[in-house]
Motif scaffolding. Structure first.
Motif, PDB file in Angstrom:
ATOM      1  N   VAL A  17       0.866  -1.183   0.000  1.00 14.72           N
ATOM      2  CA  VAL A  17       0.000   0.000   0.000  1.00 14.72           C
ATOM      3  C   VAL A  17       0.900   1.229   0.000  1.00 14.72           C
ATOM      4  O   VAL A  17       1.757   1.381   0.876  1.00 14.72           O
ATOM      5  N   VAL A  18       0.719   2.084  -0.992  1.00 16.44           N
ATOM      6  CA  VAL A  18       1.572   3.272  -1.154  1.00 16.44           C
ATOM      7  C   VAL A  18       0.686   4.509  -1.297  1.00 16.44           C
ATOM      8  O   VAL A  18      -0.307   4.489  -2.027  1.00 16.44           O
ATOM      9  N   ASP A  19       1.044   5.566  -0.587  1.00 16.07           N
ATOM     10  CA  ASP A  19       0.335   6.837  -0.714  1.00 16.07           C
ATOM     11  C   ASP A  19       0.816   7.525  -1.993  1.00 16.07           C
ATOM     12  O   ASP A  19       1.852   8.190  -2.017  1.00 16.07           O
ATOM     13  N   THR A  20       0.069   7.364  -3.072  1.00 14.99           N
ATOM     14  CA  THR A  20       0.486   7.904  -4.373  1.00 14.99           C
ATOM     15  C   THR A  20       0.530   9.428  -4.374  1.00 14.99           C
ATOM     16  O   THR A  20       1.339  10.018  -5.097  1.00 14.99           O
ATOM     17  N   LEU A  21      -0.321  10.077  -3.581  1.00 18.92           N
ATOM     18  CA  LEU A  21      -0.295  11.540  -3.535  1.00 18.92           C
ATOM     19  C   LEU A  21       1.027  12.043  -2.955  1.00 18.92           C
ATOM     20  O   LEU A  21       1.591  13.028  -3.436  1.00 18.92           O
ATOM     21  N   PHE A  22       1.518  11.365  -1.919  1.00 17.20           N
ATOM     22  CA  PHE A  22       2.783  11.776  -1.289  1.00 17.20           C
ATOM     23  C   PHE A  22       3.906  11.826  -2.320  1.00 17.20           C
ATOM     24  O   PHE A  22       4.646  12.811  -2.409  1.00 17.20           O
ATOM     25  N   TRP A  23       4.023  10.762  -3.132  1.00 17.64           N
ATOM     26  CA  TRP A  23       5.144  10.682  -4.059  1.00 17.64           C
ATOM     27  C   TRP A  23       4.900  11.461  -5.348  1.00 17.64           C
ATOM     28  O   TRP A  23       5.844  12.029  -5.925  1.00 17.64           O
ATOM     29  N   LEU A  24       3.663  11.538  -5.798  1.00 13.51           N
ATOM     30  CA  LEU A  24       3.380  12.356  -6.980  1.00 13.51           C
ATOM     31  C   LEU A  24       3.579  13.838  -6.672  1.00 13.51           C
ATOM     32  O   LEU A  24       4.049  14.603  -7.525  1.00 13.51           O
ATOM     33  N   SER A  25       3.219  14.276  -5.465  1.00 14.39           N
ATOM     34  CA  SER A  25       3.425  15.672  -5.093  1.00 14.39           C
ATOM     35  C   SER A  25       4.899  16.042  -5.135  1.00 14.39           C
ATOM     36  O   SER A  25       5.275  17.131  -5.593  1.00 14.39           O
ATOM     37  N   ARG A  26       5.747  15.126  -4.671  1.00  9.69           N
ATOM     38  CA  ARG A  26       7.174  15.409  -4.680  1.00  9.69           C
ATOM     39  C   ARG A  26       7.737  15.373  -6.103  1.00  9.69           C
ATOM     40  O   ARG A  26       8.611  16.161  -6.459  1.00  9.69           O
ATOM     41  N   THR A  27       7.211  14.482  -6.920  1.00  7.26           N
ATOM     42  CA  THR A  27       7.669  14.412  -8.312  1.00  7.26           C
ATOM     43  C   THR A  27       7.277  15.660  -9.085  1.00  7.26           C
ATOM     44  O   THR A  27       8.108  16.241  -9.806  1.00  7.26           O
ATOM     45  N   THR A  28       6.028  16.075  -8.957  1.00  2.00           N
ATOM     46  CA  THR A  28       5.598  17.268  -9.702  1.00  2.00           C
ATOM     47  C   THR A  28       6.284  18.530  -9.178  1.00  2.00           C
ATOM     48  O   THR A  28       6.479  19.482  -9.931  1.00  2.00           O
ATOM     49  N   LEU A  29       6.658  18.546  -7.897  1.00  3.58           N
ATOM     50  CA  LEU A  29       7.426  19.678  -7.371  1.00  3.58           C
ATOM     51  C   LEU A  29       8.803  19.719  -8.021  1.00  3.58           C
ATOM     52  O   LEU A  29       9.297  20.789  -8.411  1.00  3.58           O
ATOM     53  N   ASP A  30       9.441  18.554  -8.164  1.00  8.17           N
ATOM     54  CA  ASP A  30      10.737  18.498  -8.847  1.00  8.17           C
ATOM     55  C   ASP A  30      10.610  18.922 -10.309  1.00  8.17           C
ATOM     56  O   ASP A  30      11.468  19.641 -10.842  1.00  8.17           O
ATOM     57  N   ILE A  31       9.530  18.485 -10.969  1.00 10.73           N
ATOM     58  CA  ILE A  31       9.327  18.830 -12.379  1.00 10.73           C
ATOM     59  C   ILE A  31       9.160  20.334 -12.542  1.00 10.73           C
ATOM     60  O   ILE A  31       9.823  20.967 -13.381  1.00 10.73           O
ATOM     61  N   ILE A  32       8.283  20.921 -11.735  1.00 14.12           N
ATOM     62  CA  ILE A  32       8.029  22.351 -11.896  1.00 14.12           C
ATOM     63  C   ILE A  32       9.243  23.170 -11.468  1.00 14.12           C
ATOM     64  O   ILE A  32       9.484  24.268 -11.975  1.00 14.12           O
ATOM     65  N   GLY A  33      10.033  22.650 -10.519  1.00 17.04           N
ATOM     66  CA  GLY A  33      11.258  23.351 -10.143  1.00 17.04           C
ATOM     67  C   GLY A  33      12.224  23.449 -11.304  1.00 17.04           C
ATOM     68  O   GLY A  33      12.827  24.495 -11.548  1.00 17.04           O
ATOM     69  N   GLU A  34      12.357  22.343 -12.070  1.00 14.22           N
ATOM     70  CA  GLU A  34      13.307  22.332 -13.178  1.00 14.22           C
ATOM     71  C   GLU A  34      12.788  23.095 -14.388  1.00 14.22           C
ATOM     72  O   GLU A  34      13.495  23.942 -14.946  1.00 14.22           O
ATOM     73  N   ILE A  35      11.557  22.825 -14.807  1.00 11.90           N
ATOM     74  CA  ILE A  35      11.071  23.509 -16.002  1.00 11.90           C
ATOM     75  C   ILE A  35      10.608  24.933 -15.681  1.00 11.90           C
ATOM     76  O   ILE A  35      10.567  25.777 -16.569  1.00 11.90           O
ATOM     77  N   GLY A  36      10.288  25.175 -14.401  1.00 10.18           N
ATOM     78  CA  GLY A  36       9.834  26.508 -14.021  1.00 10.18           C
ATOM     79  C   GLY A  36      10.965  27.501 -13.926  1.00 10.18           C
ATOM     80  O   GLY A  36      10.900  28.590 -14.509  1.00 10.18           O
ATOM     81  N   PHE A  37      12.038  27.139 -13.208  1.00  9.09           N
ATOM     82  CA  PHE A  37      13.163  28.081 -13.092  1.00  9.09           C
ATOM     83  C   PHE A  37      14.493  27.396 -12.801  1.00  9.09           C
ATOM     84  O   PHE A  37      15.333  27.897 -12.056  1.00  9.09           O
ATOM     85  N   GLY A  39       1.259  24.872 -10.756  1.00  9.48           N
ATOM     86  CA  GLY A  39       1.737  23.834 -11.651  1.00  9.48           C
ATOM     87  C   GLY A  39       2.207  22.586 -10.945  1.00  9.48           C
ATOM     88  O   GLY A  39       2.703  21.661 -11.589  1.00  9.48           O
ATOM     89  N   HIS A  40       2.062  22.542  -9.647  1.00  7.08           N
ATOM     90  CA  HIS A  40       2.582  21.410  -8.877  1.00  7.08           C
ATOM     91  C   HIS A  40       1.463  20.611  -8.220  1.00  7.08           C
ATOM     92  O   HIS A  40       1.185  19.471  -8.584  1.00  7.08           O
ATOM     93  N   GLU A  41       0.756  21.230  -7.279  1.00  6.67           N
ATOM     94  CA  GLU A  41      -0.232  20.490  -6.497  1.00  6.67           C
ATOM     95  C   GLU A  41      -1.444  20.079  -7.333  1.00  6.67           C
ATOM     96  O   GLU A  41      -1.975  18.983  -7.172  1.00  6.67           O
ATOM     97  N   THR A  42      -1.883  20.956  -8.241  1.00  7.58           N
ATOM     98  CA  THR A  42      -3.046  20.606  -9.059  1.00  7.58           C
ATOM     99  C   THR A  42      -2.747  19.407  -9.966  1.00  7.58           C
ATOM    100  O   THR A  42      -3.591  18.530 -10.149  1.00  7.58           O
ATOM    101  N   THR A  43      -1.538  19.377 -10.545  1.00 10.08           N
ATOM    102  CA  THR A  43      -1.168  18.266 -11.430  1.00 10.08           C
ATOM    103  C   THR A  43      -1.029  16.965 -10.652  1.00 10.08           C
ATOM    104  O   THR A  43      -1.483  15.905 -11.104  1.00 10.08           O
TER     105      THR A  43
END
Length: 615
Positions: free
Chosen positions: A225-245, A379-383
């Motif tokens: 059992v894995v909390d997918t929101l926990f790990w997706l939130s961190r992934t999308t934060l990394d994505i927006i950090g790189e493509i954002g600035f 661009g992070h939490e909504t995605t």
């Protein structure tokens, strides 16, 4: 106590008592004013209402004098109560907000297109208390500001989100998606190892709680059992950090250890954790003389202020460095045809420095810093949230999940058969992405569209009329008294209008009798009522429409497609038996597990890695 001290103490007590008495009197007068207003709206006001011909919700709340239908809305899952009322009363109806203030809900496409159109969008801004709330957290970014300032900002920012630009970010998103699946495989592997006795039974891994650990799985040697929101939130934060600035948060690897990532996490929590009491305070703060409620020195406001300072300091450094880099590209100063920038914010800074831009049209430092915060949160939490709901829908519809995986596997095999004809550079992309062409996956496209239609991450919004207006409707509706019909609605100046993004996307009149069911195949043959409605591109209002539409829509859709493709190829997703999700709208649609509210928002699913042969 000395006589002199006593002589000062007694008058001070009298002054304090007088101040307390005045404060209590003002509170009583305020409440009395609101109660009398509510009584008037329930009685005489109903006779003179311009909306008396519109069907009305019958309130069952014994405290409706104070809360109207607000408590019923907040108690239900996002959009659920509005959809129930729509099924009873039709697409156009009215309900009561706090102190019996009327609101009209319009699940009518023509009405929403009118309100959100370029000609009317700036006449229907967000309520002042909402803008103030967002500005306090986000700064002067595109989401929080209104009117001419928004128009000026969007003109500068829009090119940074052009379709041709977002395509450049495909490799970045694929790389982070692969890091996510690698991380999840390790997490499941650790959980299996714990089951096999290689870790102590009471061990808790990052992102896990004891409820997840203690689930009795049917296949504990290959599932967890894995909390997918926990790990997706961190992934999308990394994505927006790189493509954002061009920032490396390493949130997937290190959680919130990065100071900016930690501050953003606090801001996101303060913005999204909007419970009933907080919402009531915000609504009351719009009343004359009560704006001070927004600035109470409570824990939430203190954390907001401290986090904003951290974010602003980092944003200032980022923007200053980008300016220096851009100026250094040309000895003669800025030129619009120098090499392309690498991030969304750098594109904004470059556009803001263009020689043909008038000084009055440029964004200030404060506005540019506001974009940094806005880009991350919007661009992070909504995605991340949208992806978790898509996974949940697939977990509850195993037939669709199996079909989607088969489509992905077939495309992988097809491209593998042609790999010998590719150049070395073209082959290299398979190191990070399983499929070269996501446009060759029609079911993936339909699944994303259907998840956005059914469970948009932002289910609704509110607008207030700056002018008297007449809103046209797509058809004639029956009057509440049954005496005739009406095909337009008068919206008086100052009245709030509820924009039901979720409700209109679940309307049976538009989408058919199965509107409230998950059916990706509906996109192969949309009902004529959907086509005739002439809704925004994509046939939904999930990203709004017009000048206030989501500027990052294409990027969000692309990110969702990429993440789902990686995840479905690598894992089978199942719901946890007996665990019911309770949806709540905290700006975005989030979920709690029933009976586990103390663990916060989560999306736990059973993940089963697929063998290499299956993939």
């Amino acid at each position: 106590m000395s006589d002199s001290a006593s002589s000062l103490y007694v008058p001070a007590l009298k002054v304090l008592g007088l101040l307390v008495g005045v404060l209590l009197a003002l509170i009583v007068l305020f409440l009395l004013n609101q109660i009398l207003g509510a009584v008037y709206r329930m009685t005489f006001g109903e006779w003179f209402s311009p909306w008396k011909h519109i069907p009305k919700v019958k309130s069952k709340d014994p405290l409706s004098l104070f809360f109207g239908d607000f408590r019923a809305i907040k108690a239900a899952q996002p959009g659920e109560q509005h959809v129930e009322w729509m099924n009873q009363l039709g697409p156009v109806y009215r309900y009561r907000h706090m102190f019996q203030v009327q609101r009209v809900l319009l699940s009518d496409p023509k009405a929403l297109i009118h309100v959100l159109s370029p000609a009317k969008a700036y006449q229907y801004p967000k309520p002042e208390y909402t803008s103030a709330f967002l500005t306090a957290a986000l700064g002067q970014g595109l989401v929080s500001i209104e009117g001419d300032v928004h128009r000026r900002q969007r003109k500068i920012i829009a090119p940074a989100f052009a379709p041709s630009v977002t395509k450049e970010f495909y490799p970045v998103i694929h790389r982070h998606a692969k890091l996510l699946t690698d991380k999840l495989e390790k997490i499941v592997g650790d959980c299996v190892a714990r089951h096999q006795g290689k870790f102590p039974k009471d061990t808790l891994f990052t992102g896990e709680c004891e409820y997840d650990r203690d689930v009795k799985l049917s296949n504990p040697d290959n599932s967890a059992v894995v909390d997918t929101l926990f790990w997706l939130s961190r992934t999308t934060l990394d994505i927006i950090g790189e493509i954002g600035f061009s920032a490396e948060f390493l949130a997937l690897e290190n959680g919130n250890d990065h100071p900016l990532a930690n501050a953003m996490g606090t801001l996101i929590g303060a913005i999204l954790d909007l419970e009933l009491s907080t919402a009531i305070f915000l609504i009351l703060s719009e009343k004359p003389g009560l704006k001070w409620l927004r600035y109470l020195p409570n824990k939430r406001n203190r954390l907001l202020k401290e986090s904003q300072m951290v974010v602003q300091n980092h944003a200032a450094k980022i923007i200053d460095k980008m300016r220096q880099d851009i100026l250094a590209e040309s000895k003669d100063g800025f030129s619009s045809d120098v090499m392309k920038p690498k991030s969304v914010i750098s594109r904004m800074v470059r556009a803001n420095m263009a020689k043909d831009l008038k000084p009055s049209e440029r964004m200030s430092n404060e506005e540019l810093m506001g974009q940094v915060t806005t880009v991350i949160i919007a661009g992070h939490e909504t995605t991340a949230t949208q992806n978790t709901w898509a996974l949940w829908l697939l977990a509850t519809h195993q037939d669709v999940q199996d079909r989607l995986r088969k489509e992905l596997q077939d495309q992988v095999q097809k491209e593998a058969a042609d790999i010998d004809s590719l150049t070395e550079e073209e082959r290299a992309i398979y190191d990070i992405q399983p499929v070269r062409d996501l446009n060759a996956l029609p079911l993936l496209d339909k699944v994303v569209k259907e998840s956005v239609r059914m469970l948009p991450s932002v289910p609704s919004t509110v607008r207030v009329a700056l002018k008297d207006d007449v809103v046209p409707l797509s058809k004639s509706y029956k009057r509440a008294d049954g005496k005739g019909t009406y095909n337009s609605i008068v919206i008086p100046k100052g009245h709030e209008l509820f924009i039901p993004l979720n409700t209109i996307q679940l309307s049976k009149e538009i989408w058919g009798e199965d509107a409230q069911e998950f059916n990706p195949d509906r996109w192969d043959n949309l009902p004529s009522s959907v086509i005739d409605a002439k809704m925004p591109p994509g046939h939904t209002f999930a990203f709004l429409s017009g000048p206030r539409s989501c500027i990052g829509k294409q990027l969000a859709i692309m990110e969702t497609q990429v993440l789902l493709a990686h995840l479905v190829l690598k894992f089978k997703f199942d719901v946890v038996p007996g665990w019911d999700l309770i949806q709540r709208q905290q700006v975005v649609r989030r979920a709690f597990v029933d009976g586990q509210r103390e663990k916060g928002v989560r999306m736990p699913l059973i993940l089963t890695p697929l063998s290499p042969k299956t993939v």
